[in-house]
Design an enzyme around this catalytic site. Structure first.
Site, PDB file in Angstrom:
ATOM      1  N   ASP A  95      -3.470   4.320  -2.987  1.00 11.45           N
ATOM      2  CA  ASP A  95      -3.618   4.010  -4.408  1.00 11.45           C
ATOM      3  C   ASP A  95      -3.489   2.491  -4.556  1.00 11.45           C
ATOM      4  O   ASP A  95      -2.409   1.927  -4.410  1.00 11.45           O
ATOM      5  CB  ASP A  95      -2.520   4.764  -5.169  1.00 11.45           C
ATOM      6  CG  ASP A  95      -2.368   4.302  -6.609  1.00 11.45           C
ATOM      7  OD1 ASP A  95      -2.982   3.295  -7.009  1.00 11.45           O
ATOM      8  OD2 ASP A  95      -1.602   4.954  -7.340  1.00 11.45           O
ATOM      9  N   CYS A 134       5.531   6.019 -15.820  1.00 10.76           N
ATOM     10  CA  CYS A 134       4.788   7.044 -15.062  1.00 10.76           C
ATOM     11  C   CYS A 134       5.244   7.106 -13.609  1.00 10.76           C
ATOM     12  O   CYS A 134       4.423   7.336 -12.710  1.00 10.76           O
ATOM     13  CB  CYS A 134       3.285   6.807 -15.127  1.00 10.76           C
ATOM     14  SG  CYS A 134       2.623   6.882 -16.783  1.00 10.76           S
TER      15      CYS A 134
HETATM   16  N1  PMP Z   1      -1.343   4.161  -9.702  1.00 11.48           N
HETATM   17  C1  PMP Z   1      -0.563   3.129 -10.019  1.00 11.48           C
HETATM   18  C2  PMP Z   1       0.315   2.525  -8.962  1.00 11.48           C
HETATM   19  C3  PMP Z   1      -0.596   2.587 -11.306  1.00 11.48           C
HETATM   20  O1  PMP Z   1       0.182   1.557 -11.619  1.00 11.48           O
HETATM   21  C4  PMP Z   1      -1.456   3.166 -12.274  1.00 11.48           C
HETATM   22  C5  PMP Z   1      -1.531   2.646 -13.696  1.00 11.48           C
HETATM   23  N2  PMP Z   1      -0.306   2.322 -14.243  1.00 11.48           N
HETATM   24  C6  PMP Z   1      -2.247   4.247 -11.882  1.00 11.48           C
HETATM   25  C7  PMP Z   1      -2.169   4.711 -10.599  1.00 11.48           C
HETATM   26  C8  PMP Z   1      -3.191   4.912 -12.836  1.00 11.48           C
HETATM   27  O2  PMP Z   1      -4.207   4.055 -13.181  1.00 11.48           O
HETATM   28  P1  PMP Z   1      -5.243   4.436 -14.327  1.00 11.48           P
HETATM   29  O3  PMP Z   1      -4.416   4.807 -15.522  1.00 11.48           O
HETATM   30  O4  PMP Z   1      -6.029   3.196 -14.533  1.00 11.48           O
HETATM   31  O5  PMP Z   1      -6.049   5.583 -13.828  1.00 11.48           O
END
Ligand code: PMP
Length: 420
Positions: A215, A379
């Site tokens: 990721d 999150c």
């Molecule tokens: N992975 C990580 C490490 C993130 O920081 C984020 C966004 N905060 C995401 C995934 C998800 O990204 P998106 O909301 O743009 O799909």
């Protein structure tokens, strides 16, 4: 009381080919005020601001070049198709992929992970299989695996963290087994800033025949990425965290993995021929891009990549490192401030609590001074719970932030404490 002014001046690299003040001129929004104060945007982990090069590219596309792609038999459709596919090639080069065919356009990191879970995961996971997920992952790199694991009777196994926010490598090595089908890990944590040893962890996972999904949501804006050097099987990122538009991102897949993947969503673009008797499919990456994609977004993402790669990236990295060190030292002068995570390899994410203050209250106080930070679980609840917390404040810096803005953050925190 210690004020930021009493700290030694920041040891910023000088004459290193990067000047944040020059870069700031490209970002119109950085020159607005919020609540009567100059905006201090420290919410880059959530989304970055956009340079005028990206804004102007989007406006120019809609003003003079808008068309659907691939299926049109006219000049503008051909132009739009070329621009869209040009962006795919730019993303491939940006990630060090050998071919644009390894790049699938998606809405963002979340969609990329869900795509892999729903296609690769459904085809490759079975009862008793394991997916290793470090405890610092974003929910979007946990929940899609939980959903598909439940369906396939596989298991999501957390990899524990060390107190400083690094991934426990001994535990990782112990947890890996021939049951491990996938390791899903981020290239940089959005809460702790930790940059895991992705290349080494990937090599170890491959010894067990496991695939590795990385990721890259938080890494791509901070340091160059080479998916082939990492040997990642999948790599995902979001354009909006890379100075590009929202609603566009990319999934890289190794050619042999991607070409074996089944369709995800059905519709236009992803077929070769449709008949009620038999439907045949397009090749990847189009197979995985059903329907009209975010054409403008892809073109805007290309502009963002061009903008970022036009900078001296080693100089940018050195600047961000120095700025982060300055911020860590400055925040340490705030009474009762506890910074989460101190991994030696880290990006410019500073998550903290202030004793006696609810994180939401801290964020509100900073907002009154025009400083945008985020409060909550970010999150990444398992990562916060590792520190016994449900909520924290996060200041996330980007290349256009300055020591002066760090000083404003610290001064605002101190004045919050003096008000009480
Ligand atoms: N992975 C990580 C490490 C993130 O920081 C984020 C966004 N905060 C995401 C995934 C998800 O990204 P998106 O909301 O743009 O799909």
């Amino acid at each position: 009381m210690t004020t930021p002014e009493t700290l030694p001046p920041p040891e910023m690299p000088t004459g290193a080919g990067f000047d944040p003040e020059t870069v700031r001129r490209d970002f119109p929004v950085l020159h607005r005020t919020v609540n009567g104060h100059p905006l201090v945007w420290l919410d880059n982990g959530a989304t970055t601001q956009k340079p005028r090069q990206v804004i102007e590219t989007l406006a120019a596309y809609y003003a003079s070049a808008n068309s659907n792609i691939h299926r049109g038999a006219h000049s503008m459709a051909r132009e739009a198709t070329e621009a869209y596919e040009g962006s795919r090639a730019a993303v491939a080069a940006f990630l060090g992929a050998a071919s644009p065919d390894s790049i699938v356009f998606v809405r963002g990191t979340t969609e990329a992970v869900n795509l892999v879970a729903q296609t690769w995961g459904r085809a490759n996971l079975g009862a008793g299989d394991e997916i290793l997920v470090p405890a610092l992952e974003h929910h979007s790199n946990i929940v899609p695996w939980q959903l598909i694991a439940k369906e396939r009777r596989a298991r999501v196994v957390p990899v524990p963290l060390l107190p400083d926010g690094r991934i426990d490598q001994d535990a990782f090595a112990d947890l890996l087994s021939y049951r491990t089908q996938l390791v899903a890990l981020s290239h940089a944590s959005n809460v702790l800033g930790t940059i895991p040893a992705v290349r080494e962890m990937t090599a170890l996972a491959h010894r067990y025949g496991a695939r590795v999904l990385v990721d890259g949501a938080q890494s791509v804006a901070h340091f160059p990425v080479d998916v082939q050097a990492l040997d990642a099987d999948f790599y995902a990122f979001s354009g909006h965290k890379l100075f590009g538009p929202t609603g566009i991102g990319a999934l890289y897949g190794k050619p042999e993995v991607l070409t074996a993947m089944r369709p995800w969503q059905g519709g236009g673009n992803m077929i070769d021929s449709v008949d009620f008797g038999r439907t045949t499919f397009a090749a990847v990456p189009h197979l995985l891009e059903a329907g009209t994609g975010n054409i403008a977004g892809a073109i805007g993402l290309h502009a963002a990549i061009d903008w970022l790669t036009s900078l001296d990236r080693p100089a940018v990295e050195a600047y961000e490192k120095a700025l982060t060190e300055y911020a860590v030292r400055s925040l340490a002068t705030v009474p009762g401030l506890r910074l989460l995570g101190s991994a030696p390899e880290r990006i410019s994410v500073l998550t903290f609590t202030v004793a006696g203050y609810d994180p939401a209250t801290v964020a509100e106080c900073l907002d009154q001074d025009g400083i945008a930070v985020r409060a909550g679980h970010h999150c990444a609840q398992p990562a916060l719970r590792h520190y016994g917390l449900e909520s924290a404040v996060r200041a996330s810096l980007a290349l256009y932030n300055t020591p002066r803005e760090v000083d404003a953050l610290v001064a605002s925190l101190q004045s919050m404490q003096q008000r009480d």
